[in-house]
Scaffold this active site. Structure first.
Site, PDB file in Angstrom:
ATOM      1  N   LYS A   9       0.854  -1.196   0.000  1.00 43.50           N
ATOM      2  CA  LYS A   9       0.000   0.000   0.000  1.00 43.50           C
ATOM      3  C   LYS A   9       0.883   1.237   0.000  1.00 43.50           C
ATOM      4  CE  LYS A   9       0.717   1.696   4.340  1.00 43.50           C
ATOM      5  NZ  LYS A   9       1.175   3.064   4.669  1.00 43.50           N
ATOM      6  N   ASP A 135      -3.264  -1.423  10.004  1.00 42.27           N
ATOM      7  CA  ASP A 135      -3.363  -1.408   8.542  1.00 42.27           C
ATOM      8  C   ASP A 135      -4.018  -2.671   7.988  1.00 42.27           C
ATOM      9  OD1 ASP A 135      -2.260   1.100   8.073  1.00 42.27           O
ATOM     10  OD2 ASP A 135      -0.216   0.347   7.888  1.00 42.27           O
TER      11      ASP A 135
END
Length: 282
Positions: A9, A135
Site C-alpha cells: 500500500k 493497517d
C-alpha cells in the site's frame, strides 16, 4: 494448497488528529495499493503447529511475524484442530512504510478462510485483523479507501487514475511507533485529505498529485534527511507528485507516461538499493 497475493500500500494522505484514550492516535488517511506483491501459499498440517517458511533471515518466522500472529488468531477464533504451513515469497521491502507485514497478515486471514472453508465475510476478517494491526483491515480489502479511527473504519473510494509509481527505499528501517511518539499535535501541518477525496471522486490526476501530504514526513525527515533529498530528486526528475509513504522511509513518485517514469527510476536507482517501477492498482 491455497495461494494469495499481498499487494503493498501507499498513502496519498496521512493525518493524525488527536491522541486517543487507548494510547493510539486518531488517524485520517487515504491509501491505495500498487502491483508490488508478496506471494503466500498455505498448506494444512497434520499437527497443530504454525510454521512460517521464508527465505530472508532478516524477516522473523515466529510470533514476531504478523502472518504467524494472524494464523494464530484465526485458529483460535474458529477453534481449528489443524495447524498450517505458510510459505512467503517476499517482494515488499521490510520496515518501509508499505504495510508489507500487514498485507501478509491480511492475506493469511483470507487464505486460511478459504483453506479451512470457514466462509467468513471480509468484514469479519477485517474486524479480526484489527486486533493485531491497524493497517490490516485496509489490506483485507485492497481497495482505495479513506481510513479513520485507528485505521479500522473504512470508506471505499474510486480507483485512482491510471499512473506509474516509482518506489524507492533508502537503506534504513524506521519504526512506526517511534515516529508516532514524536508527533506534536500543537504544531500545524496541513494534510489535504479533503482535496484528495475530491480528486478521487472526480478522477482528477493533477489535483490528486497536488493533494499528496503526510504529517509523519517532516518527523521522519528530521531523523533521516536523505528521505527529503530522495523526494526532491524525484520531483526534479519529472515526478508529477512525490511523498513519503506511512512512517517511511520509502518515497514514491507518480508519473502518467512510461518514459517519464523510467527517467525518474533511473535518477534514483543509483542512490537506493531498493527501487521499483510499478503501477497503481486501487
Amino acid at each position: 494448497m491455497i495461494y494469495e497475493t499481498a499487494p503493498a500500500k501507499i498513502n496519498f494522505t496521512l493525518d493524525t488528529l488527536f491522541k486517543r484514550n487507548d494510547g493510539y492516535h486518531e488517524i485520517e488517511m487515504i491509501m491505495t495499493t500498487v502491483d508490488l506483491n508478496d506471494r503466500l501459499t498455505f498448506h494444512k498440517r497434520k499437527d497443530r503447529k504454525i510454521v512460517v517458511e521464508i527465505e530472508h533471515n532478516y524477516v522473523p518466522s515466529n510470533h514476531k511475524n504478523l502472518a504467524y500472529r494472524a494464523a494464530q488468531l484465526f485458529i483460535e477464533q474458529y477453534q481449528l484442530k489443524q495447524g498450517v504451513t505458510i510459505s512467503i515469497d517476499k517482494e515488499i521491502p521490510v520496515s518501509a512504510g508499505l504495510a508489507g507485514g500487514s498485507a501478509d497478515a491480511a492475506a493469511t486471514l483470507r487464505g486460511l478462510n478459504r483453506l479451512f472453508d470457514i466462509g467468513a465475510s471480509l468484514e469479519e476478517l477485517a474486524l479480526l485483523g484489527s486486533k493485531i494491526g491497524t493497517d490490516i483491515p485496509f489490506c483485507i480489502y485492497n481497495k482505495t479507501a479513506l481510513c479513520t479511527g485507528r485505521g479500522e473504519k473504512i470508506e471505499f473510494l474510486n480507483k485512482p487514475p491510471s499512473a506509474w509509481v516509482i518506489l524507492a527505499k533508502p537503506n534504513l528501517g524506521i519504526s512506526s511507533p517511534d515516529i508516532f511518539k514524536l508527533i506534536n499535535l500543537d504544531k500545524r501541518y496541513d494534510v489535504h485529505t479533503k482535496m484528495c477525496y475530491e480528486a478521487l471522486e472526480n478522477r482528477d490526476y493533477q489535483q490528486l498529485c497536488q493533494s499528496l501530504s503526510n504529517r509523519l514526513e517532516p518527523i521522519s525527515v528530521s531523523k533521516h534527511p536523505q528521505i527529503d533529498k530522495l523526494k526532491n530528486n524525484m520531483l526534479k526528475s519529472g515526478a508529477d507528485g512525490a511523498l513519503m509513504s506511512g512512517s517511511g522511509p520509502t518515497v514514491y513518485g507518480l508519473a502518467r507516461k512510461e518514459s517519464q517514469a523510467k527517467n525518474i527510476y533511473n535518477a534514483v536507482n543509483g542512490c537506493c538499493n531498493e527501487v521499483y517501477l510499478v503501477r497503481l492498482l486501487g
